[in-house]
Design an enzyme around this catalytic site. Structure first.
Site, PDB file in Angstrom:
ATOM      1  N   LYS A 169     -32.142 -16.914  -3.022  1.00  0.00           N
ATOM      2  CA  LYS A 169     -31.408 -16.304  -4.717  1.00  0.00           C
ATOM      3  C   LYS A 169     -30.951 -15.029  -4.771  1.00  0.00           C
ATOM      4  O   LYS A 169     -29.766 -15.211  -5.430  1.00  0.00           O
ATOM      5  CB  LYS A 169     -33.243 -16.321  -5.656  1.00  0.00           C
ATOM      6  CG  LYS A 169     -33.974 -17.517  -6.756  1.00  0.00           C
ATOM      7  CD  LYS A 169     -34.894 -17.746  -6.723  1.00  0.00           C
ATOM      8  CE  LYS A 169     -35.827 -19.129  -6.915  1.00  0.00           C
ATOM      9  NZ  LYS A 169     -37.227 -19.200  -6.823  1.00  0.00           N
ATOM     10  N   ASP A 207     -36.613 -19.331 -15.950  1.00  0.00           N
ATOM     11  CA  ASP A 207     -37.921 -20.595 -14.772  1.00  0.00           C
ATOM     12  C   ASP A 207     -38.250 -21.610 -16.219  1.00  0.00           C
ATOM     13  O   ASP A 207     -38.191 -22.589 -15.885  1.00  0.00           O
ATOM     14  CB  ASP A 207     -39.020 -19.913 -14.169  1.00  0.00           C
ATOM     15  CG  ASP A 207     -38.409 -19.764 -13.120  1.00  0.00           C
ATOM     16  OD1 ASP A 207     -37.370 -20.328 -12.741  1.00  0.00           O
ATOM     17  OD2 ASP A 207     -39.270 -20.069 -11.770  1.00  0.00           O
ATOM     18  N   GLN A 267     -42.580 -15.228  -9.050  1.00  0.00           N
ATOM     19  CA  GLN A 267     -41.845 -16.600  -7.725  1.00  0.00           C
ATOM     20  C   GLN A 267     -43.692 -17.672  -7.639  1.00  0.00           C
ATOM     21  O   GLN A 267     -44.317 -16.190  -6.890  1.00  0.00           O
ATOM     22  CB  GLN A 267     -41.674 -15.788  -6.072  1.00  0.00           C
ATOM     23  CG  GLN A 267     -41.585 -17.150  -5.350  1.00  0.00           C
ATOM     24  CD  GLN A 267     -40.123 -17.976  -5.553  1.00  0.00           C
ATOM     25  OE1 GLN A 267     -39.039 -17.456  -6.395  1.00  0.00           O
ATOM     26  NE2 GLN A 267     -39.936 -19.155  -5.143  1.00  0.00           N
TER      27      GLN A 267
END
Ligand code: NAP
Length: 275
Positions: A47, A114, A91
């Protein structure tokens, strides 16, 4: 035909980089990592690399597994209030001792790039505007890129996780597909997979889908990533299926690269909304 997710993703990143180059203040993504999971380290690095490539700011906040949950929550609240932050992700997976739902739902719905907060999941369910999880979004973009129409098609999704299978099913319904969702309790999986015009597999079991389980000339999207002895495998037995179907994604180089591009896309969309 092999669907080239890497190529499509590069094109998307090039367009994003062009847009970002014209911006005076750069969009910023913050990734919160809790613990030192090996796979997570790789994904966070990917990322960071992608953000650097398109000229976005990237901030990596790493907590160790002894950090109090309240400290993580406080940090997320601080980031929610920071006008220079356009996207926040935690994450996953994180250690089971933490309340993952509480942590995720602390993220402001407008910075939840997300798409995993309850609010964004609900907005997707009701076909309202919100932020959508990146992997399902990437799959839809890939199908669109290759002009694979979804309307009236029978799409079978194997896997019903909150991250992939469920949000993907919602996006497919929105596109007019007839959707069957299979999971670990599904009896005789092949009865369903053999009927699929488009088969999308997100399970995490190497070569779960074999040649006898797919329909001739169907479209196969393999989301699975199985790392075995340092090598990556999908959930689909690619080599033995590729000549039987009309389109298929490889692993690696299929869905994976699209996920990161969609994340950058979500950050940019958010940035524009915040101006
Ligand atoms: P997950 O949360 O573990 O969910 C797996 C799903 O598969 C569950 O719904 C489970 O059913 C179902 N399942 C398990 N065994 C099955 C079987 N034998 N037959 C049918 N269904 C079965 O995994 P996930 O997060 O969705 O990820 C799935 C895979 O995609 C993993 O390999 C992951 O690494 C990969 N992935 C790739 C990307 C990418 O960017 N390419 C992104 C995310 C995930 P139950 O719900 O009944 O348990």
């Amino acid at each position: 035909m092999i669907i080239d997710g890497k190529k499509v993703s590069e094109e998307i990143k090039t367009n994003i980089a062009l847009e970002v180059s014209k911006l005076e203040i750069k969009p910023c993504l913050v990734v919160i990592q809790i613990g030192d999971d090996e796979a997570s380290n790789v994904y966070v690095k990917a990322k960071e690399k992608a953000c650097n490539l398109v000229g976005m700011n990237f901030k990596h906040i790493k907590f160790d597994n002894n950090t109090l949950e309240s400290e993580i929550i406080d940090k997320i609240i601080e980031l929610n209030n920071d006008k220079l932050v356009n996207g926040i992700i935690v994450q996953l997976p994180i250690d089971k001792k933490y309340n993952v739902e509480k942590i995720l739902n602390t993220i402001d719905k407008d910075k939840d790039v997300d798409g995993l907060t309850d609010i964004n999941c609900g907005l997707l369910f009701k076909e309202k505007d919100g932020l959508t999880p990146c992997t399902p979004l990437g799959i839809i973009k890939l199908l669109e890129y290759y002009n694979i129409d979804l309307e009236s098609k029978h799409v079978v999704v194997v896997g019903k996780s909150n991250l992939v299978g469920k949000p993907l099913s919602m996006l497919l319904l929105k596109k007019g597909a007839t959707v069957t969702v299979c999971h670990s309790k599904t009896k005789d999986l092949s009865i369903h997979t053999k009927n699929a015009d488009i088969l999308i597999v997100a399970v995490g079991k190497k070569h779960l889908i074999t040649e006898d389980m797919v329909k001739d000339n169907s479209v196969i999207i393999d989301v699975g990533i199985n790392r075995i002895d340092g090598k990556l495998y999908g959930d689909v037995d690619f080599d033995n299926i590729k000549d039987k179907v009309s389109y298929i994604t490889p692993v690696p180089g299929g869905v994976g690269p699209m996920t990161v591009s969609m994340l950058l896309n979500n950050v940019l969309i958010n940035y524009k909304k915040m101006q």
